[in-house]
Design a protein around this motif. Structure first.
Motif, short mmCIF file in Angstrom:
data_model
loop_
_atom_site.label_atom_id
_atom_site.label_comp_id
_atom_site.label_asym_id
_atom_site.label_seq_id
_atom_site.Cartn_x
_atom_site.Cartn_y
_atom_site.Cartn_z
N GLY A 268 3.52 14.80 -11.20
CA GLY A 268 4.13 14.95 -12.51
C GLY A 268 5.56 14.44 -12.58
N LYS A 269 6.07 13.87 -11.53
CA LYS A 269 7.44 13.36 -11.53
C LYS A 269 7.56 11.98 -12.12
N ALA A 270 6.44 11.31 -12.35
CA ALA A 270 6.43 10.00 -13.00
C ALA A 270 5.36 10.05 -14.08
N SER A 271 5.60 9.28 -15.14
CA SER A 271 4.61 9.31 -16.24
C SER A 271 3.36 8.55 -15.85
N ASN A 272 2.22 9.00 -16.32
CA ASN A 272 0.94 8.35 -16.07
C ASN A 272 0.84 7.13 -16.96
N PRO A 273 0.63 5.96 -16.40
CA PRO A 273 0.58 4.74 -17.22
C PRO A 273 -0.74 4.61 -18.01
N LEU A 274 -1.72 5.39 -17.66
CA LEU A 274 -3.01 5.29 -18.35
C LEU A 274 -3.07 6.30 -19.49
N PRO A 275 -3.48 5.85 -20.69
CA PRO A 275 -3.60 6.80 -21.81
C PRO A 275 -4.77 7.75 -21.58
N ARG A 276 -4.63 8.95 -22.09
CA ARG A 276 -5.72 9.94 -21.92
C ARG A 276 -6.52 10.07 -23.16
N ALA B 296 0.83 -1.20 0.00
CA ALA B 296 0.00 0.00 0.00
C ALA B 296 0.87 1.26 0.00
N LEU B 297 1.95 1.25 0.75
CA LEU B 297 2.87 2.38 0.78
C LEU B 297 3.52 2.59 -0.59
N GLY B 298 3.92 1.51 -1.23
CA GLY B 298 4.51 1.61 -2.57
C GLY B 298 3.53 2.15 -3.59
N VAL B 299 2.31 1.65 -3.57
CA VAL B 299 1.28 2.14 -4.50
C VAL B 299 0.98 3.61 -4.22
N GLY B 300 0.88 3.97 -2.95
CA GLY B 300 0.63 5.36 -2.58
C GLY B 300 1.75 6.28 -3.05
N ALA B 301 2.99 5.86 -2.90
CA ALA B 301 4.13 6.67 -3.35
C ALA B 301 4.10 6.82 -4.86
N TYR B 302 3.77 5.77 -5.58
CA TYR B 302 3.71 5.84 -7.04
C TYR B 302 2.59 6.79 -7.49
N VAL B 303 1.44 6.68 -6.87
CA VAL B 303 0.33 7.57 -7.21
C VAL B 303 0.71 9.02 -6.92
N ALA B 304 1.39 9.27 -5.81
CA ALA B 304 1.82 10.63 -5.46
C ALA B 304 2.80 11.17 -6.51
#
Length: 129
Positions: free
Chosen positions: A121-129, A108-116
């Protein structure tokens, strides 16, 4: 006699008849890892007693031992082994529960950090828009 000695007995009887563990496994359809656990007396790696008794019956039949004699030897060993106390069982259950909770929290901490990171904007969004 304990589980290790019983396993040595089975192993010696198999070897006296010139059979390999793989041959016994193939004929009995018992996985090689369970054959090893049985022969090395690693009770903690074996399934419940009803399965073990049937494995011993099949194993003994394949190597030419009297199945009932092998089962009686196992039952003598199994009855001599004390059951863990309820306190020990509860302690082990709680330890496993804490371990699982720790893993869930880390995920949960890892997923939360990734979402943050994605939201900032520091990581690319894996979902296409």
């Amino acid at each position: 006699m304990d589980h290790v000695e019983f396993g040595k007995y089975l192993s010696q009887q198999r070897e006296l008849r010139g059979l390999s563990r793989d041959e016994v496994s193939r004929v009995t359809k018992i996985s090689p890892s369970l054959i090893i656990a049985l022969e090395e007396g690693q009770v903690e790696r074996l399934p419940s007693r009803v399965f073990v008794v049937n494995y011993i019956r099949a194993y003994a039949t394949v190597i030419g031992l009297a199945p009932e004699e092998a089962i009686l030897r196992f039952e003598e060993v199994d009855k001599a082994t004390p059951e863990p106390s309820p306190v020990v069982l509860e302690r082990e259950r709680r330890r496993r529960a804490w371990w699982v909770l720790g893993v869930v929290l880390l995920v949960a901490l890892g997923v939360g950090a990734y979402v943050a990171l994605v939201m900032s904007g520091k990581a690319s969004n894996p979902l296409p828009r």
